[in-house]
Design a protein around this motif. Structure first.
Motif, PDB file in Angstrom:
ATOM      1  N   VAL A 258     -30.731  20.176 -12.139  1.00  0.00           N
ATOM      2  CA  VAL A 258     -30.344  21.151 -11.118  1.00  0.00           C
ATOM      3  C   VAL A 258     -29.038  21.832 -11.516  1.00  0.00           C
ATOM      4  CG1 VAL A 258     -29.611  21.402  -8.720  1.00  0.00           C
ATOM      5  CG2 VAL A 258     -31.571  19.977  -9.264  1.00  0.00           C
ATOM      6  N   ARG A 259     -28.091  21.023 -12.045  1.00  0.00           N
ATOM      7  CA  ARG A 259     -26.799  21.591 -12.457  1.00  0.00           C
ATOM      8  C   ARG A 259     -26.980  22.600 -13.590  1.00  0.00           C
ATOM      9  NH1 ARG A 259     -23.442  20.482 -16.523  1.00  0.00           N
ATOM     10  NH2 ARG A 259     -24.632  18.630 -17.119  1.00  0.00           N
ATOM     11  N   LEU A 260     -27.989  22.385 -14.451  1.00  0.00           N
ATOM     12  CA  LEU A 260     -28.232  23.290 -15.566  1.00  0.00           C
ATOM     13  C   LEU A 260     -28.955  24.554 -15.142  1.00  0.00           C
ATOM     14  CD1 LEU A 260     -29.264  20.702 -18.315  1.00  0.00           C
ATOM     15  CD2 LEU A 260     -27.069  21.889 -18.054  1.00  0.00           C
ATOM     16  N   GLY A 261     -29.175  24.704 -13.835  1.00  0.00           N
ATOM     17  CA  GLY A 261     -29.772  25.935 -13.347  1.00  0.00           C
ATOM     18  C   GLY A 261     -31.265  25.930 -13.277  1.00  0.00           C
ATOM     19  N   ARG A 262     -31.878  24.737 -13.255  1.00  0.00           N
ATOM     20  CA  ARG A 262     -33.346  24.651 -13.209  1.00  0.00           C
ATOM     21  C   ARG A 262     -33.823  24.134 -11.868  1.00  0.00           C
ATOM     22  NH1 ARG A 262     -33.774  21.577 -19.045  1.00  0.00           N
ATOM     23  NH2 ARG A 262     -32.865  23.247 -20.300  1.00  0.00           N
ATOM     24  N   ALA A 263     -33.150  24.526 -10.809  1.00  0.00           N
ATOM     25  CA  ALA A 263     -33.438  23.964  -9.483  1.00  0.00           C
ATOM     26  C   ALA A 263     -34.881  24.191  -9.069  1.00  0.00           C
ATOM     27  CB  ALA A 263     -32.491  24.576  -8.443  1.00  0.00           C
ATOM     28  N   ARG A 264     -35.451  25.322  -9.447  1.00  0.00           N
ATOM     29  CA  ARG A 264     -36.807  25.626  -8.976  1.00  0.00           C
ATOM     30  C   ARG A 264     -37.857  24.718  -9.616  1.00  0.00           C
ATOM     31  NH1 ARG A 264     -34.328  30.590  -8.993  1.00  0.00           N
ATOM     32  NH2 ARG A 264     -34.530  31.812  -7.079  1.00  0.00           N
ATOM     33  N   GLU A 265     -37.617  24.289 -10.853  1.00  0.00           N
ATOM     34  CA  GLU A 265     -38.625  23.487 -11.535  1.00  0.00           C
ATOM     35  C   GLU A 265     -38.362  21.993 -11.435  1.00  0.00           C
ATOM     36  OE1 GLU A 265     -37.317  23.343 -16.084  1.00  0.00           O
ATOM     37  OE2 GLU A 265     -37.497  25.391 -15.326  1.00  0.00           O
ATOM     38  N   ILE A 278     -30.475   3.563  -1.472  1.00  0.00           N
ATOM     39  CA  ILE A 278     -30.976   4.414  -2.548  1.00  0.00           C
ATOM     40  C   ILE A 278     -32.024   5.378  -2.022  1.00  0.00           C
ATOM     41  CG2 ILE A 278     -32.261   4.380  -4.717  1.00  0.00           C
ATOM     42  CD1 ILE A 278     -30.816   1.889  -5.491  1.00  0.00           C
ATOM     43  N   GLY A 279     -32.880   4.902  -1.117  1.00  0.00           N
ATOM     44  CA  GLY A 279     -33.843   5.814  -0.503  1.00  0.00           C
ATOM     45  C   GLY A 279     -33.155   6.907   0.286  1.00  0.00           C
ATOM     46  N   THR A 280     -32.107   6.529   1.025  1.00  0.00           N
ATOM     47  CA  THR A 280     -31.340   7.539   1.768  1.00  0.00           C
ATOM     48  C   THR A 280     -30.714   8.543   0.814  1.00  0.00           C
ATOM     49  OG1 THR A 280     -30.856   5.901   3.481  1.00  0.00           O
ATOM     50  CG2 THR A 280     -29.472   7.872   3.416  1.00  0.00           C
ATOM     51  N   LEU A 281     -30.161   8.054  -0.316  1.00  0.00           N
ATOM     52  CA  LEU A 281     -29.570   8.944  -1.308  1.00  0.00           C
ATOM     53  C   LEU A 281     -30.615   9.873  -1.898  1.00  0.00           C
ATOM     54  CD1 LEU A 281     -27.248   9.840  -3.178  1.00  0.00           C
ATOM     55  CD2 LEU A 281     -27.869   7.939  -4.691  1.00  0.00           C
ATOM     56  N   ALA A 282     -31.797   9.335  -2.226  1.00  0.00           N
ATOM     57  CA  ALA A 282     -32.853  10.164  -2.821  1.00  0.00           C
ATOM     58  C   ALA A 282     -33.265  11.286  -1.875  1.00  0.00           C
ATOM     59  CB  ALA A 282     -34.057   9.296  -3.183  1.00  0.00           C
ATOM     60  N   ARG A 283     -33.453  10.941  -0.602  1.00  0.00           N
ATOM     61  CA  ARG A 283     -33.862  11.974   0.357  1.00  0.00           C
ATOM     62  C   ARG A 283     -32.749  12.990   0.587  1.00  0.00           C
ATOM     63  NH1 ARG A 283     -36.619   7.386   1.786  1.00  0.00           N
ATOM     64  NH2 ARG A 283     -34.957   6.482   3.055  1.00  0.00           N
ATOM     65  N   ALA A 284     -31.493  12.514   0.572  1.00  0.00           N
ATOM     66  CA  ALA A 284     -30.380  13.450   0.735  1.00  0.00           C
ATOM     67  C   ALA A 284     -30.298  14.406  -0.449  1.00  0.00           C
ATOM     68  CB  ALA A 284     -29.066  12.676   0.886  1.00  0.00           C
ATOM     69  N   LEU A 285     -30.496  13.884  -1.690  1.00  0.00           N
ATOM     70  CA  LEU A 285     -30.478  14.758  -2.869  1.00  0.00           C
ATOM     71  C   LEU A 285     -31.647  15.735  -2.843  1.00  0.00           C
ATOM     72  CD1 LEU A 285     -29.481  12.350  -5.783  1.00  0.00           C
ATOM     73  CD2 LEU A 285     -28.169  14.273  -4.887  1.00  0.00           C
ATOM     74  N   SER A 286     -32.807  15.249  -2.404  1.00  0.00           N
ATOM     75  CA  SER A 286     -33.966  16.145  -2.320  1.00  0.00           C
ATOM     76  C   SER A 286     -33.715  17.260  -1.314  1.00  0.00           C
ATOM     77  CB  SER A 286     -35.209  15.344  -1.939  1.00  0.00           C
ATOM     78  OG  SER A 286     -36.326  16.192  -1.816  1.00  0.00           O
ATOM     79  N   ASP A 287     -33.185  16.904  -0.146  1.00  0.00           N
ATOM     80  CA  ASP A 287     -32.889  17.919   0.868  1.00  0.00           C
ATOM     81  C   ASP A 287     -31.810  18.874   0.371  1.00  0.00           C
ATOM     82  OD1 ASP A 287     -34.724  16.719   2.513  1.00  0.00           O
ATOM     83  OD2 ASP A 287     -33.253  15.550   3.636  1.00  0.00           O
ATOM     84  N   MET A 288     -30.806  18.327  -0.331  1.00  0.00           N
ATOM     85  CA  MET A 288     -29.754  19.181  -0.856  1.00  0.00           C
ATOM     86  C   MET A 288     -30.307  20.162  -1.890  1.00  0.00           C
ATOM     87  SD  MET A 288     -26.320  18.076  -2.957  1.00  0.00           S
ATOM     88  CE  MET A 288     -27.312  17.687  -4.399  1.00  0.00           C
ATOM     89  N   THR A 289     -31.203  19.665  -2.754  1.00  0.00           N
ATOM     90  CA  THR A 289     -31.810  20.544  -3.758  1.00  0.00           C
ATOM     91  C   THR A 289     -32.654  21.624  -3.094  1.00  0.00           C
ATOM     92  OG1 THR A 289     -31.868  18.684  -5.304  1.00  0.00           O
ATOM     93  CG2 THR A 289     -33.240  20.585  -5.826  1.00  0.00           C
ATOM     94  N   ALA A 291     -32.217  22.809  -0.078  1.00  0.00           N
ATOM     95  CA  ALA A 291     -31.297  23.763   0.533  1.00  0.00           C
ATOM     96  C   ALA A 291     -30.691  24.679  -0.523  1.00  0.00           C
ATOM     97  CB  ALA A 291     -30.194  23.009   1.288  1.00  0.00           C
ATOM     98  N   LEU A 292     -30.409  24.113  -1.702  1.00  0.00           N
ATOM     99  CA  LEU A 292     -29.860  24.925  -2.789  1.00  0.00           C
ATOM    100  C   LEU A 292     -30.876  25.967  -3.238  1.00  0.00           C
ATOM    101  CD1 LEU A 292     -27.620  25.469  -4.836  1.00  0.00           C
ATOM    102  CD2 LEU A 292     -28.616  23.694  -6.294  1.00  0.00           C
ATOM    103  N   ARG A 293     -32.135  25.546  -3.355  1.00  0.00           N
ATOM    104  CA  ARG A 293     -33.180  26.520  -3.720  1.00  0.00           C
ATOM    105  C   ARG A 293     -33.251  27.647  -2.694  1.00  0.00           C
ATOM    106  NH1 ARG A 293     -37.451  21.827  -4.609  1.00  0.00           N
ATOM    107  NH2 ARG A 293     -37.022  21.234  -6.759  1.00  0.00           N
ATOM    108  N   GLU A 294     -33.251  27.262  -1.410  1.00  0.00           N
ATOM    109  CA  GLU A 294     -33.327  28.284  -0.366  1.00  0.00           C
ATOM    110  C   GLU A 294     -32.120  29.208  -0.415  1.00  0.00           C
ATOM    111  OE1 GLU A 294     -33.748  26.091   3.212  1.00  0.00           O
ATOM    112  OE2 GLU A 294     -35.824  25.464   2.807  1.00  0.00           O
ATOM    113  N   ARG A 295     -30.937  28.614  -0.682  1.00  0.00           N
ATOM    114  CA  ARG A 295     -29.736  29.450  -0.751  1.00  0.00           C
ATOM    115  C   ARG A 295     -29.795  30.398  -1.951  1.00  0.00           C
ATOM    116  NH1 ARG A 295     -24.720  29.355   1.603  1.00  0.00           N
ATOM    117  NH2 ARG A 295     -25.397  27.567   2.837  1.00  0.00           N
TER     118      ARG A 295
END
Length: 532
Positions: A258-265, A278-289, A291-295
């Motif tokens: 995601v940091r390298l600019g490949r958020a869509r893929e 860890i499950g909470t972290l995974a879901r938070a990262l997924s939601d953050m990604t 949101a980043l895609r939408e932004r």
């Protein structure tokens, strides 16, 4: 007051690792669990003290046995003493020697009967015994056991060859020694002065193989337990590392992509079956990604919309400027200049609204909210609007405000931004209402919410368009309105401000059934005595 940089530095210092900074998480888990096993291995130290207690107890028993033998010899007739000594050595599996004051050996039980123990030659024993002795030496070195001397049978058996006998002859008190036999079993000795025909020193020696067997058996049991615990600890550590490190690595790789600019893929695993951190972290990262895609998508769409909206007035200004060189009359030149002026004003409105729309999110995140009386705010805003309307030439629809009781409709927020949102909605209602129409504004508190409604006398909003009107650059405008008077960002800005305050905005039909549209803002009500 701590700055944001100070807070970041404090957080980094709080999470900083000192001595294990270069270790992987798997290594740390293994080290921690193996360290617990190493603490259990301290049982070898206990076994060393256990052996020492066995030796001390056996020597104490030998001293008591010598005292009993001394009493028995004094009470027995001279012709009975040899038989008594033989029975004693056989019962105690010991060797008994007597030494005269001049150092001569007077008596040796091994010379008057079969030996009660045998010192074995380690060179003639199987390799298993060598391995056991090597392990004994290794454990003694690890636990720091005392280095006891090796026993050798004296070539000339006199009192001078035995330090304990010499010490007893000098002091008159009994003493003892611990030595290792050739096969590394304890050879214990104890002395006592006996007074038969003349003072003599009695030396008792015992090869205590049973102590070695007992200690080795306990060490073997402890070693088996340690091996089982170590294997279980390593397997559990690897299992723990697998359940923790592997998903963290997957999440880290996804975050890097995601940091390298490949958020869509990038597909960030959500790990729905895990209910831990860890499950909470995974879901938070997924939601953050997401949101980043939408932004990112919103930013790209916004840039495309801005480009599209700016092209038309720019092309119009260019056409007007190019036409100035070709026209010949003042009237035509004035028309072109009026067109250019209108387009420049339109560009100014677009740039201002675009600037506001792009900065509102960031500004609201840094704004300190304070209690806002929505009734007073709308009242003052409408008073200023009425003053401006009196100076204008074009007739405006009337505005009616149902003002709530003071202090009842209070929210936490930024007064300037909330005023901007409500003003945009009122502008929208006025633009769709006829000149002789009525725009109704109300503010009420219902439970833990404050509702702000704006109703107009316009044609209303089709259900299919009630969400689209809040999109940026929405182009559907009232009939007869001059093109370019609105940027199409007013309602989009209003929604951004309202959502930044934790509220919602929606369009619908009027509650009284009359033609027209109704826009409703819902905001969380401020608690009594609340502060930002």
């Amino acid at each position: 007051m701590l700055t944001r940089a100070d807070n970041r530095a404090a957080a980094a210092e709080d999470l900083q690792l000192v001595w294990s900074a270069r270790w992987s998480l798997t290594t740390r888990i293994l080290v921690v669990n193996i360290l617990a096993v190493a603490l259990l291995a301290g049982g070898f130290f206990y076994l060393d003290t256990y052996r020492s207690r066995l030796v001390d107890t056996r020597i104490a028993v030998m001293e008591d046995q010598l005292a009993l033998l001394d009493s028995a010899l004094e009470a027995a007739r001279p012709d009975q003493r040899e038989r008594l000594i033989g029975e004693f050595t056989r019962a105690t599996e010991s060797r008994l020697r007597f030494y005269a004051p001049d150092g001569r050996k007077l008596y040796d039980s091994f010379a008057h009967g079969p030996p009660t123990y045998t010192l074995r030659d380690p060179d003639l024993q199987p390799w298993k015994r060598d391995a056991a002795r090597a392990m004994d030496r290794g454990i003694d070195w690890i636990v720091g056991a005392p280095a006891y001397p090796e026993f050798e049978e004296p070539a000339t058996d006199r009192a001078a060859a035995w330090p304990e006998v010499k010490e007893t002859q000098q002091s008159g008190e009994g003493t003892s020694r611990f030595r290792y036999a050739p096969e590394r079993t304890p050879l214990l000795s104890a002395t006592r002065v006996v007074d038969l025909e003349a003072p003599e020193v009695m030396l008792m020696t015992v090869n205590a193989r049973d102590i070695t067997r007992t200690v080795r058996a306990e060490r073997f049991r402890l070693a088996v337990v340690l091996a089982m615990v170590l294997i279980a600890s390593v397997l559990l550590s690897l299992f723990l590392a697998r359940t923790i490190v592997r998903p963290l690595r997957r999440l880290a790789r996804a975050a890097v992509r995601v940091r390298l600019g490949r958020a869509r893929e990038v597909v960030v695993p959500r790990l729905p079956s895990r209910r831990d951190e860890i499950g909470t972290l995974a879901r938070a990262l997924s939601d953050m990604t997401q949101a980043l895609r939408e932004r990112i998508d919103a930013g790209e769409h916004f840039a495309a919309d801005v480009t599209h909206e700016l092209k038309n007035p720019i092309a119009s200004v260019r056409s007007a400027i190019e036409g100035l060189g070709r026209v010949k009359t003042d009237e035509q030149r004035a028309q072109l200049l009026a067109i250019a002026d209108e387009d420049v004003r339109r560009l100014d409105r677009l740039v201002s609204d675009i600037s506001d729309a792009s900065r509102i999110d960031a500004q609201l995140s840094r704004t300190l909210f304070e209690p806002i009386d929505v009734g007073l705010m709308i009242e003052s805003m409408l008073a200023a609007r009425a003053a401006r309307a009196e100076q204008g030439e074009k007739p405006q629809p009337r505005i009616a405000f149902a003002r709530p009781r003071k202090g009842t409709a209070t929210v936490m927020g930024d007064g300037h931004r909330l005023e901007r949102a409500i003003d945009n909605i009122i502008d929208n209602a006025i633009s769709f209402s006829p000149p002789d129409g009525l725009v109704c504004v109300r503010a009420t508190r219902l439970g833990q919410e404050v509702h702000i409604g704006v109703d107009d006398d316009g044609p209303g909003i089709e259900p299919a368009q009630r969400e689209a009107i809040f999109r940026r650059f929405h182009s559907e405008r009232p009939n007869g309105e001059a093109f370019g008077r609105h940027s199409g960002l007013g309602l989009a800005i209003a929604r951004t401000i309202v959502e930044g305050h934790g509220g919602t905005i929606a369009a619908g039909d009027r509650d009284d059934g009359k033609p027209g549209a109704s826009l409703l803002i819902t905001l969380p009500a401020a608690e009594e005595g609340g502060a930002a």
